[in-house]
Design a protein around this motif. Structure first.
Motif, mmCIF file in Angstrom:
data_model
loop_
_atom_site.group_PDB
_atom_site.id
_atom_site.type_symbol
_atom_site.label_atom_id
_atom_site.label_comp_id
_atom_site.label_asym_id
_atom_site.label_seq_id
_atom_site.Cartn_x
_atom_site.Cartn_y
_atom_site.Cartn_z
ATOM 1 N N LYS B 280 0.831 -1.202 0.000
ATOM 2 C CA LYS B 280 0.000 0.000 0.000
ATOM 3 C C LYS B 280 0.872 1.261 0.000
ATOM 4 C CE LYS B 280 -4.052 1.962 1.989
ATOM 5 N NZ LYS B 280 -4.541 2.394 3.288
ATOM 6 N N LEU B 281 1.976 1.205 0.732
ATOM 7 C CA LEU B 281 2.896 2.345 0.737
ATOM 8 C C LEU B 281 3.396 2.621 -0.685
ATOM 9 C CD1 LEU B 281 4.654 4.400 2.369
ATOM 10 C CD2 LEU B 281 6.415 2.644 2.419
ATOM 11 N N TYR B 283 1.913 1.845 -3.490
ATOM 12 C CA TYR B 283 0.843 2.384 -4.339
ATOM 13 C C TYR B 283 0.604 3.866 -4.056
ATOM 14 C CZ TYR B 283 -0.164 -2.501 -5.449
ATOM 15 O OH TYR B 283 -0.068 -3.795 -5.870
ATOM 16 N N VAL B 284 0.674 4.236 -2.784
ATOM 17 C CA VAL B 284 0.469 5.651 -2.446
ATOM 18 C C VAL B 284 1.572 6.503 -3.073
ATOM 19 C CG1 VAL B 284 0.577 7.320 -0.553
ATOM 20 C CG2 VAL B 284 -0.853 5.279 -0.351
ATOM 21 N N GLY B 287 1.032 6.601 -6.803
ATOM 22 C CA GLY B 287 -0.118 7.443 -7.132
ATOM 23 C C GLY B 287 0.224 8.925 -7.059
ATOM 24 N N ALA B 288 0.916 9.312 -6.006
ATOM 25 C CA ALA B 288 1.265 10.730 -5.840
ATOM 26 C C ALA B 288 2.161 11.194 -6.987
ATOM 27 C CB ALA B 288 1.968 10.935 -4.499
ATOM 28 N N THR B 534 1.736 6.351 7.153
ATOM 29 C CA THR B 534 2.404 6.880 5.960
ATOM 30 C C THR B 534 1.930 6.194 4.682
ATOM 31 O OG1 THR B 534 4.191 5.406 6.527
ATOM 32 C CG2 THR B 534 4.517 7.740 6.982
ATOM 33 N N ASP B 535 1.132 5.118 4.825
ATOM 34 C CA ASP B 535 0.640 4.491 3.596
ATOM 35 C C ASP B 535 -0.816 4.871 3.309
ATOM 36 O OD1 ASP B 535 -0.502 3.140 5.651
ATOM 37 O OD2 ASP B 535 0.210 1.148 5.071
ATOM 38 N N SER B 536 -1.231 6.039 3.803
ATOM 39 C CA SER B 536 -2.599 6.488 3.526
ATOM 40 C C SER B 536 -2.604 7.535 2.422
ATOM 41 C CB SER B 536 -3.205 7.086 4.791
ATOM 42 O OG SER B 536 -2.463 8.224 5.169
ATOM 43 N N MET B 537 -3.760 7.688 1.794
ATOM 44 C CA MET B 537 -3.928 8.724 0.777
ATOM 45 C C MET B 537 -3.594 10.101 1.347
ATOM 46 S SD MET B 537 -4.736 7.788 -2.197
ATOM 47 C CE MET B 537 -5.692 9.025 -3.057
ATOM 48 N N THR B 538 -4.059 10.328 2.576
ATOM 49 C CA THR B 538 -3.826 11.624 3.206
ATOM 50 C C THR B 538 -2.344 11.952 3.224
ATOM 51 O OG1 THR B 538 -5.543 10.876 4.697
ATOM 52 C CG2 THR B 538 -4.500 12.995 5.202
ATOM 53 N N GLY B 540 -0.061 10.688 1.294
ATOM 54 C CA GLY B 540 0.391 10.897 -0.083
ATOM 55 C C GLY B 540 0.183 12.342 -0.510
#
Lengths: 187, 571
Positions: B280-281, B283-284, B287-288, B534-538, B540
C-alpha cells in the motif's frame, strides 16, 4: 577505504569486459542478421546506393520534393537542431524568409496553406520525412516542372504515405527520398 | 481522438503494465528468491571469486557507502584518462581527437554520476572505443550503483531494527546481471532490427539522389542506446540523441525507447512494496508521483501540439504543432510526452530539441528536474522522494503535536537536519550557479575561454537566461538534457557543472542512506492508534503538498525570469 580498493579494481576490469566488450559484440553479432546487416537500411537505384532510408538528404531542385529545413544542411556526420527559442527575433526572421522563398518557388500556393513543418528546422537536421500536407503543398510546383498531371503526382504522394503505426498510434509521414525515387521512375 | 494522442496513452499504459511484474521480479532477485534468470548464478559466483568478494558479508551504512564511493573513484580516474588519450588508442575509424582536460573532467563525471550531460557531439567527440569502454560501461555501472543504493534503503526499512544494509558488491553485481544486461540485450536487438546501426564499420560515404557527396556516421550504436534509455543515463550515440533517425528510426522504436525511460524507475517503486511487504505504501507513492506526472504531461502536450504563437502570427498552418526541433515520424505529442518522461526520471535523453520547446513546456521540464523525484533516476529517484517523505513526516508531526515517526522509528533532529540540508543544497547549487554564469556573461563577456561568455547564448533575452538556468538544473538533477544552444564546451561550464554534478549525485545518495542507517538502528515502536499512517492517501497528498511548496518557494523567482517572462512576452 583501503580494503575496498582491490575488489574495486578487479570488479572494474570484469565489468568493462562484460558490459563494454561482450555485450556490444553480442549485439553486433545479432545485428548481422538484420536487413541492413547492422549498418542501416540503404536505398539502391540502378545498382548504386543513393542513400540511407532513414537519413534525410538535401533536395534543392524544383523538380524534387524538398525535405524540411536543416540546421546542418543535412550533414549526416554532424547532426544538430537549430536550438532556436520560439521568441528569438532572428529566428522568426529566418522563418519569414523561408516562407517568402517558398512562395516564390511555388506560384499559386497561398501563405495559409504552407505547413509550419516545411519552414521550421527538424530536431536532427536529418529528418527523412514530410507530413502528407507538406508533400501535397509542393505537388503543383513539381507537376509544372516535370510536365506531369497534378493528379498523378498527388496519387503518388497518397501511395507513399505511411499510415500511423497499427492504424492508431503516431503521425502519418512520407519518406522524402523514397518519394523522389518513385517520382524519377514515373513516366 | 487523434492518433498522436492515442500513441502517447499507449506508451504510458504499457510502461505501468510492464513495470508491475518487473518490480515483483526485482524484489525477488534482491530477496534471494527463485527467478527465471537463476542461470546467471554461476557467472556471479565466478565474478565474486575472481574479485575476492564475500557476497554474504553484512555492511552497515558507513561500510556500504565506503565501498560504493571507492569503486566510483576508480571509475572516474579510469574514464578521465581514457577520454584524454582516446586519439592514441585503437577503434577510432573516424580519426577523432582526444578530449581537452576540462572536457574530459566534465564528461567522465557526467557519465559516472548517471547524468550524461554532453558538452561534445557523439559523432566527433568520442571514438568507438570510448563510446563503449567508457560511456557504455559507465552507463551500466552508474545505473547499477543507483539500484544498489536504493536496495540498501529497502534493507534498512525492511527490518525492525538492524544495522545491516546488505552487501554492496553483491547487490551491484546482481543489478547488472539480473536486471540491466538482460533488458538491454532485448532492447538492443529490437533496435537493431528496426534499422539502428550495430556494426563496427566507420563512416560511410554516399552520393545522394541529387548528386551531393555525404558522409554518414554509424557505429555499434544499438546496444549503447538500449542502456542509455533503460539506465536513466540519456547520453546518446549521435549528437542529437533520439531525435536522430538512426538512433530512433520510427514510431515503434520511439514507443520502446519511451517505455524504457520509465520502466525501471516505475518498477523500483513496486519493488519497494514487494520487498518490504508494504504494497500500500508503494501504491500511495506511485499514485502521488503519477498525479503530478500526468499534470505535467498534459501541460506540455497541450502547448506543443498547439504550436508556436509567433508562427501563428505569420499566417501559416500549424496543424501538427510546434515543429521546430522536432521530427515528423515522432510528432509533437510524443516529443512533449518524452520531454516530461526524461526530466521526471533524470534520464536526459531527448527526441526533440528542448531549446526550441514553447516557453511553458520548457519551464515545466525545468520544474520537473527541480523536483527530480517523480519516479526519478534509477534508484536515486526514490531516494529523493524519501527525503520529501521525511520532511512531510516531520511537518505532519509538528501539525498534530506528536514526535514524528516513520515505519516504527522516531524521526529526530539529526535525520530532519540531513533531509533539510539535502533539499536546500539543490536550490543553492542551481540558483548560485545560474547567478554566477549570468554575472560572468554581463560583466566579463570577453574572457578568453574556448567560448567567450558573450557568445554563450544562442538566443537573446528571457530565453537566453533559460538556457543557463536549464544547464545548472539539469546538472544538479543529474539529468543530462540541455537547452543545447548554450555554448557549454569551455572551462567555465565544464568545471562548474562538473562540480554541481558530483554534489548533486553523491550527497542525495549519502543523505538518505545515512538517515535510513540511523533510523534502522533505533528501537522499534509498534504501531498504535496515534501513529501517523504513511501508507494512507492523506499522507500521499501531504507529501505532494510538501514537494509543491518547497519547489514553488525555491524556484519561482528564476522560473519567472526565464520561461514565464518569455511566455507572457509572446502573448
Amino acid at each position: 577505504m583501503k580494503r575496498y580498493i582491490l575488489p574495486s579494481l578487479k570488479l572494474t576490469v570484469v565489468f568493462i569486459i562484460v558490459t563494454a566488450v561482450i555485450y556490444p559484440v553480442l549485439i553486433a553479432a545479432v545485428g548481422k542478421l538484420t536487413p541492413g546487416q547492422g549498418r542501416g537500411e540503404t536505398i539502391t537505384v540502378n545498382g548504386k546506393v543513393i542513400g540511407y532510408a532513414n537519413v534525410g538528404q538535401k533536395f534543392a531542385e524544383d523538380k524534387y520534393f524538398w525535405g524540411r529545413p536543416s540546421a546542418v544542411d543535412y550533414n549526416a556526420a554532424g547532426s544538430a537542431g537549430s536550438n532556436k527559442g520560439p521568441s528569438n527575433p532572428d529566428y522568426l526572421k529566418i522563418v519569414q524568409d523561408r516562407i517568402d522563398s517558398f512562395l516564390v518557388h511555388n506560384p499559386g500556393v497561398k501563405k495559409e496553406q504552407i505547413p509550419a513543418e516545411l519552414v521550421t528546422a527538424s530536431g536532427s537536421g536529418l529528418d527523412p520525412d514530410l507530413s502528407p500536407a507538406a508533400a501535397k503543398v509542393q505537388v503543383k510546383r513539381i507537376a509544372a516542372t516535370r510536365h506531369i498531371d497534378e493528379a498523378k503526382i498527388l496519387a503518388l504522394v497518397e501511395q507513399q504515405t505511411v499510415k500511423p503505426l497499427l492504424g492508431f498510434m503516431g503521425p502519418e509521414k512520407v519518406n522524402v527520398l523514397k518519394l523522389n525515387v518513385a517520382l524519377d521512375e514515373m513516366k | 481522438m487523434n492518433t498522436e494522442l492515442t500513441g502517447v496513452i499507449v506508451m504510458f499504459l504499457l510502461s505501468v503494465l510492464l513495470a508491475i511484474p518487473l518490480g515483483k521480479y526485482i524484489a525477488k532477485v534482491f530477496a534471494g528468491e527463485k527467478t527465471l534468470l537463476d542461470f546467471m548464478h554461476p557467472l556471479e559466483r565466478f565474478i565474486y571469486r575472481l574479485c575476492g568478494i564475500d557476497p554474504n558479508r553484512k555492511m552497515n551504512w558507513k561500510e556500504f557507502l565506503a565501498a560504493m564511493l571507492t569503486i566510483n573513484l576508480v571509475w572516474f580516474v579510469y574514464a578521465f584518462f581514457m577520454l584524454i588519450f582516446q586519439d592514441k588508442l585503437p577503434l577510432n575509424p573516424d580519426g577523432n581527437a582526444g578530449q581537452t582536460p576540462d572536457l574530459a573532467f566534465n564528461t567522465a563525471i557526467s557519465f559516472l554520476v548517471n547524468c550524461n550531460l554532453q558538452h561534445y557531439s557523439g559523432e566527433s567527440g568520442l571514438t568507438y572505443l570510448t563510446q563503449l569502454l567508457v560511456v557504455t560501461f559507465l552507463q551500466f555501472v552508474s545505473a547499477a550503483t543507483g539500484i544498489a543504493a536504493l536496495v540498501a534503503l529497502f534493507n534498512g526499512l525492511k527490518e525492525k531494527t538492524t544495522n545491516n544494509l546488505g552487501n554492496f558488491w553483491s547487490i551491484f553485481v546482481k543489478a547488472t546481471t539480473r536486471v540491466l544486461l538482460p533488458l538491454s540485450f532485448v532492447m538492443g536487438v529490437i533496435l537493431a532490427f528496426n534499422g539502428t546501426p550495430a556494426s563496427f564499420d566507420g563512416k560511410d560515404t554516399i552520393t545522394t539522389l541529387q548528386g551531393d557527396t555525404v558522409n554518414v556516421s554509424r557505429g555499434p550504436a544499438a546496444g549503447m542506446i538500449a542502456i542509455k534509455q533503460l539506465g536513466t543515463n540519456g547520453g546518446g550515440w549521435f549528437g542529437v540523441n533520439s531525435a536522430h533517425p538512426l538512433e530512433n528510426p520510427n514510431y515503434f522504436t520511439n514507443i520502446i525507447e519511451t517505455i524504457a525511460i520509465l520502466l525501471i524507475p516505475m518498477a523500483l517503486i513496486f519493488a519497494l512494496g514487494y520487498y518490504i511487504k508494504r504494497k500500500k505504501l508503494a501504491y500511495v507513492i506511485f499514485g502521488a508521483m503519477t498525479l503530478l506526472f500526468i499534470i505535467f504531461c498534459s501541460i506540455n502536450i497541450y502547448f506543443e501540439t498547439k504550436g508556436n504563437p509567433a508562427l501563428d502570427k505569420m499566417g501559416i498552418a500549424q496543424d501538427i504543432g510546434s515543429m521546430e526541433g522536432k521530427e515528423i515520424r515522432l510528432g509533437s505529442a510524443a516529443t512533449a510526452f518524452w520531454s516530461i518522461a526524461t526530466t521526471s526520471t533524470s534520464n536526459g535523453s531527448v527526441n526533440g530539441m528542448h531549446d526550441s520547446l514553447t516557453p511553458v513546456s520548457g519551464g515545466v521540464a525545468m520544474l520537473d528536474m527541480m523536483i527530480n523525484a517523480l519516479y526519478g533516476g534509477v534508484g536515486v529517484g526514490l531516494l529523493n522522494y524519501f527525503i520529501f517523505i521525511i520532511i512531510a513526516v516531520f511537518i505532519s508531526g509538528l501539525m498534530v503535536g506528536r514526535t514524528p515517526e516513520f515505519m516504527g522509528h522516531k524521526v529526530e533532529a539529526r535525520e530532519v537536519k540531513i533531509a533539510a540540508l539535502i533539499t536546500l543544497l539543490s536550490t543553492f547549487l542551481i540558483k548560485a550557479g545560474t547567478a554566477f554564469a549570468a554575472y560572468m556573461l554581463v560583466h566579463h563577456p570577453d574572457v578568453g575561454w574556448a567560448v567567450k561568455p558573450g557568445a554563450w547564448l544562442n538566443n537573446p533575452g528571457y530565453h537566453g537566461f533559460s538556457e543557463m538556468l536549464y544547464e545548472f538544473t539539469s546538472a544538479n538533477a543529474n539529468n543530462g538534457s540541455g537547452f543545447e544552444g548554450l555554448g557549454d564546451n569551455n572551462v567555465f561550464w565544464n568545471v562548474t557543472t562538473g562540480i554541481v554534478l558530483i554534489l548533486g549525485r553523491y550527497l542525495p545518495i549519502i543523505g538518505p542512506l545515512a538517515i535510513v542507517g540511523l533510523l534502522a538502528n533505533k528501537k522499534y515502536i509498534p504501531q498504535s492508534s496515534g501513529t501517523l499512517r504513511t501508507d494512507s492517501m492523506t499522507f500521499g497528498v501531504m507529501t505532494l503538498a510538501v514537494i509543491i511548496i518547497i519547489t514553488a518557494l525555491s524556484y519561482f523567482p528564476p522560473l519567472a525570469l526565464g520561461p514565464l517572462a518569455e511566455y507572457f512576452s509572446m502573448k
